[in-house]
Scaffold this motif. Structure first.
Motif, PDB file in Angstrom:
ATOM      1  N   ASN A  27     -12.251 -24.350  37.564  1.00 57.31           N
ATOM      2  CA  ASN A  27     -13.153 -23.230  36.667  1.00 57.31           C
ATOM      3  C   ASN A  27     -12.800 -21.984  36.621  1.00 57.31           C
ATOM      4  OD1 ASN A  27     -15.344 -23.084  34.862  1.00 57.31           O
ATOM      5  ND2 ASN A  27     -16.855 -22.517  36.547  1.00 57.31           N
ATOM      6  N   GLN A  28     -11.355 -21.485  36.519  1.00 52.64           N
ATOM      7  CA  GLN A  28     -10.813 -20.328  36.148  1.00 52.64           C
ATOM      8  C   GLN A  28     -10.195 -20.020  35.443  1.00 52.64           C
ATOM      9  OE1 GLN A  28     -11.714 -17.768  38.534  1.00 52.64           O
ATOM     10  NE2 GLN A  28     -12.944 -19.172  39.850  1.00 52.64           N
ATOM     11  N   PRO A  29     -10.138 -18.791  34.651  1.00 49.54           N
ATOM     12  CA  PRO A  29      -9.155 -18.569  33.772  1.00 49.54           C
ATOM     13  C   PRO A  29      -7.707 -18.714  34.144  1.00 49.54           C
ATOM     14  CG  PRO A  29     -10.493 -16.672  34.080  1.00 49.54           C
ATOM     15  CD  PRO A  29     -10.974 -17.702  35.072  1.00 49.54           C
ATOM     16  N   ILE A  30      -6.952 -19.339  33.233  1.00 51.09           N
ATOM     17  CA  ILE A  30      -5.463 -19.436  33.355  1.00 51.09           C
ATOM     18  C   ILE A  30      -4.613 -18.627  34.242  1.00 51.09           C
ATOM     19  CG2 ILE A  30      -4.281 -18.773  31.494  1.00 51.09           C
ATOM     20  CD1 ILE A  30      -2.622 -21.461  31.428  1.00 51.09           C
ATOM     21  N   TYR A  31      -4.881 -17.188  34.055  1.00 52.53           N
ATOM     22  CA  TYR A  31      -4.120 -16.254  34.824  1.00 52.53           C
ATOM     23  C   TYR A  31      -4.465 -16.222  36.267  1.00 52.53           C
ATOM     24  CZ  TYR A  31      -8.162 -13.383  33.432  1.00 52.53           C
ATOM     25  OH  TYR A  31      -9.401 -13.041  33.403  1.00 52.53           O
ATOM     26  N   ILE A  32      -5.955 -16.499  36.482  1.00 49.95           N
ATOM     27  CA  ILE A  32      -6.389 -16.599  37.833  1.00 49.95           C
ATOM     28  C   ILE A  32      -5.842 -18.121  38.401  1.00 49.95           C
ATOM     29  CG2 ILE A  32      -8.168 -16.776  39.303  1.00 49.95           C
ATOM     30  CD1 ILE A  32      -9.714 -14.592  37.674  1.00 49.95           C
ATOM     31  N   ARG A  33      -6.107 -19.003  37.939  1.00 48.16           N
ATOM     32  CA  ARG A  33      -5.784 -20.258  38.300  1.00 48.16           C
ATOM     33  C   ARG A  33      -4.252 -20.414  38.559  1.00 48.16           C
ATOM     34  NH1 ARG A  33      -6.451 -26.227  35.609  1.00 48.16           N
ATOM     35  NH2 ARG A  33      -5.310 -27.136  37.027  1.00 48.16           N
ATOM     36  N   SER A  34      -3.367 -19.794  37.914  1.00 45.47           N
ATOM     37  CA  SER A  34      -1.835 -19.794  38.185  1.00 45.47           C
ATOM     38  C   SER A  34      -1.600 -19.005  39.477  1.00 45.47           C
ATOM     39  CB  SER A  34      -1.203 -19.041  36.994  1.00 45.47           C
ATOM     40  OG  SER A  34      -1.461 -17.739  36.751  1.00 45.47           O
ATOM     41  N   LEU A  35      -2.439 -18.274  40.207  1.00 47.01           N
ATOM     42  CA  LEU A  35      -2.296 -17.576  41.223  1.00 47.01           C
ATOM     43  C   LEU A  35      -2.897 -18.438  42.539  1.00 47.01           C
ATOM     44  CD1 LEU A  35      -3.100 -13.864  40.390  1.00 47.01           C
ATOM     45  CD2 LEU A  35      -0.665 -15.026  40.709  1.00 47.01           C
ATOM     46  N   ILE A  36      -3.881 -19.053  42.247  1.00 47.48           N
ATOM     47  CA  ILE A  36      -4.557 -19.810  43.262  1.00 47.48           C
ATOM     48  C   ILE A  36      -4.198 -21.217  43.388  1.00 47.48           C
ATOM     49  CG2 ILE A  36      -6.755 -20.317  43.927  1.00 47.48           C
ATOM     50  CD1 ILE A  36      -8.194 -18.080  42.549  1.00 47.48           C
ATOM     51  N   ALA A  37      -3.891 -22.013  42.245  1.00 47.27           N
ATOM     52  CA  ALA A  37      -4.024 -23.320  42.138  1.00 47.27           C
ATOM     53  C   ALA A  37      -2.703 -23.703  43.113  1.00 47.27           C
ATOM     54  CB  ALA A  37      -3.755 -23.828  40.676  1.00 47.27           C
ATOM     55  N   PRO A  38      -1.357 -23.120  43.155  1.00 49.55           N
ATOM     56  CA  PRO A  38      -0.335 -23.363  43.740  1.00 49.55           C
ATOM     57  C   PRO A  38      -0.701 -23.467  45.349  1.00 49.55           C
ATOM     58  CG  PRO A  38       0.603 -21.693  42.252  1.00 49.55           C
ATOM     59  CD  PRO A  38      -1.180 -21.839  42.183  1.00 49.55           C
ATOM     60  N   PHE A  39      -1.427 -22.634  45.921  1.00 53.74           N
ATOM     61  CA  PHE A  39      -1.770 -22.580  47.373  1.00 53.74           C
ATOM     62  C   PHE A  39      -2.899 -23.893  47.609  1.00 53.74           C
ATOM     63  CE2 PHE A  39      -0.616 -18.317  46.946  1.00 53.74           C
ATOM     64  CZ  PHE A  39       0.101 -18.276  48.148  1.00 53.74           C
ATOM     65  N   TYR A  40      -3.837 -24.121  46.410  1.00 51.70           N
ATOM     66  CA  TYR A  40      -4.829 -25.125  46.611  1.00 51.70           C
ATOM     67  C   TYR A  40      -4.077 -26.530  46.480  1.00 51.70           C
ATOM     68  CZ  TYR A  40      -8.375 -28.387  45.364  1.00 51.70           C
ATOM     69  OH  TYR A  40      -9.461 -29.131  45.523  1.00 51.70           O
ATOM     70  N   LEU A  41      -2.826 -26.418  45.714  1.00 49.71           N
ATOM     71  CA  LEU A  41      -1.991 -27.796  45.789  1.00 49.71           C
ATOM     72  C   LEU A  41      -1.607 -28.202  47.022  1.00 49.71           C
ATOM     73  CD1 LEU A  41      -0.739 -29.807  43.868  1.00 49.71           C
ATOM     74  CD2 LEU A  41       1.416 -28.254  43.614  1.00 49.71           C
TER      75      LEU A  41
END
Length: 465
Positions: A324-338
């Motif tokens: 539930n984040q804008p794509i520019y934030i998700r692109s920074l957070i999601a790789p770590f969450y992965l």
């Protein structure tokens, strides 16, 4: 592993073989798994020792001899879960694949017929062929046969990983051994080997493509160029019958290979001509298949939406901090969450599913490997000497596919097939060196603190939501 002696090696192999024998025999109440595991092992060893790709095969052979029994042990754990704990993760896709591979109902099905009813038709045909051959020899159609095929795929991938390591680092024994260790204890590879899914075959073919590109980048002659062009043409067709989402992966490899060669190698006229030629091929492909690419983008978007719907429970930390984040934030957070998922890491130990058990093990594994990758990335940024075309190719593959998976499915299995490149990048950091070791310990400490804080946040959400 630097000082691994022959006695320690033998003990390690025998230990996992015996555990695998015991767990699989208890699970299936038959000695057939023991007999077949030995047959498959020696068949695979014969392939490794007589492969035309091999010259000096010492470490390739060691990788195979270690990987097979470790994955056989993992298969034993999965078999216990399936036969005694009613593992829900093995009662859906896994059992469907098993039925497709063994049931007489599908005897007349062709590759195209299977493709109409399920993805993964290519590996189903492979499984069915092996079952048919084993039936001729008098063996029953136990699930362990398909699992042993998966183990062979993963074990062959370990051999290719060593070959790639040689091309990347020469005969650096420490780095080659480090790659083997990373391969052995990656929870995702345990999952690929032990559960009746198509990922083991996909891992093998992706790693094969990675090896062919690494070989070309390392030695850019006309023969290797022809091989990678053929592979780039053939692999998309193959992936249609394994996992359709990977149809465009070979072209991503092509782009990574061109970028690495153009940006980080000596630009001789011959190389420039070759690169321009390949570039024209890519542009032509993008123009001809622009409608298919648009449709593929829609498929990825729809997959991402469906994943979001699955996790958007108010109690889902993944939804709150990632999806539930804008794509520019998700692109920074999601790789770590992965690599951090599941949160909490122990959740896979509690739900009676070997699928989630191995994913939890993989999460803990990456607590220690991700800091290595971060340190290696730091070295690439700060030291030009490390930016060889081969290393940069694997860096592009690692970060490119991590980002792609993070912005689409956010599923660890999907990045798992590209992890060999991540391991090649990770061992650039040499923790036998005191400077690298000190830096690694600092990064690891900070990372583990962050992991702890995330788990604290997970615990507090019950009071905040």
């Amino acid at each position: 592993m630097r000082n691994l002696s022959s006695n320690k090696f033998t003990f390690f192999v025998i230990f996992f073989w015996l555990l695998g024998f015991a767990l699989n025999t208890i699970s299936y109440l038959s000695i057939e798994p023991i007999i077949l595991s030995i047959i498959f092992y020696y068949f695979g060893l014969l392939v490794v020792k007589n492969s035309v790709l091999q010259k000096n095969i010492n470490f390739e052979s060691i990788a195979y001899k270690l990987t097979f029994p470790v994955m056989w042990f993992a298969a034993g754990i999965a078999a216990v879960y399936a036969n005694y704990l009613n593992d829900p993760s093995q009662l859906h896709d896994a059992i469907d694949f098993y039925n497709f591979a063994t049931s007489s109902e599908f005897n007349e099905f062709s590759l195209t017929d299977f493709q109409r009813v399920t993805e993964g038709s290519g590996v189903i045909i492979i499984w069915r062929s092996v079952y048919d051959f084993m039936a001729i020899l008098g063996f029953s159609s136990g699930m362990y046969i398909g699992i042993l095929v998966n183990i062979l795929f993963v074990s062959f991938a370990s051999v290719l990983a060593v070959k790639i390591g040689r091309l990347a680092y020469g005969n650096d024994v420490y780095k080659i051994k480090a790659i083997i260790v990373l391969f052995l204890f990656c929870g995702m590879y345990w999952l690929f080997s032990a559960v009746y899914l198509r990922d083991a075959a996909i891992l093998f073919f992706v790693t094969t493509l990675s090896y062919l590109w690494t070989r070309y980048i390392n030695q850019a002659n006309i023969f290797n160029l022809i091989i990678v062009i053929m592979a780039t043409i053939i692999m998309p067709i193959l992936f249609v019958y394994l996992r359709a989402e990977l149809y465009y992966a070979p072209f991503a490899f092509l782009l990574a290979g061109i970028s690495a060669l153009l940006a980080f190698s000596e630009r001789s006229a011959k190389k420039m001509i070759v690169m321009i030629f390949i570039g024209v091929l890519i542009i032509s492909f993008l123009y001809i298949f622009q409608e298919e690419l648009h449709s593929f983008g829609k498929i990825l978007t729809e997959g991402n939406r469906q994943y979001a719907e699955v996790v958007q429970s108010n109690t889902s930390l993944g939804y709150i901090i990632v999806i539930n984040q804008p794509i520019y934030i998700r692109s920074l957070i999601a790789p770590f969450y992965l690599f951090l998922s599941p949160i909490p890491f122990w959740s896979g130990l509690l739900d009676g599913s070997v699928y989630h058990l191995f994913k939890s093990m993989n999460t803990v594994f990456f607590y220690f490997v991700l800091p290595l990758i971060l340190l290696s990335t730091y070295k690439l940024f700060t030291h030009k000497v490390y930016r060889s075309p081969v290393i940069m190719f694997h860096a592009f593959i690692t970060f490119g596919f991590v980002l792609a998976v993070s912005l689409t499915s956010l599923e660890g299995r999907h990045i798992g097939v590209f992890l060999v490149s991540a391991f090649i990048l990770a061992v650039l950091a040499d923790i036998a060196n005191s400077t690298d070791r000190n830096r690694y310990e600092i990064i690891l400490f900070i990372y583990l603190i962050l992991v702890f804080m995330i788990h604290v946040a997970w615990s507090l959400k019950f009071f905040l939501i």
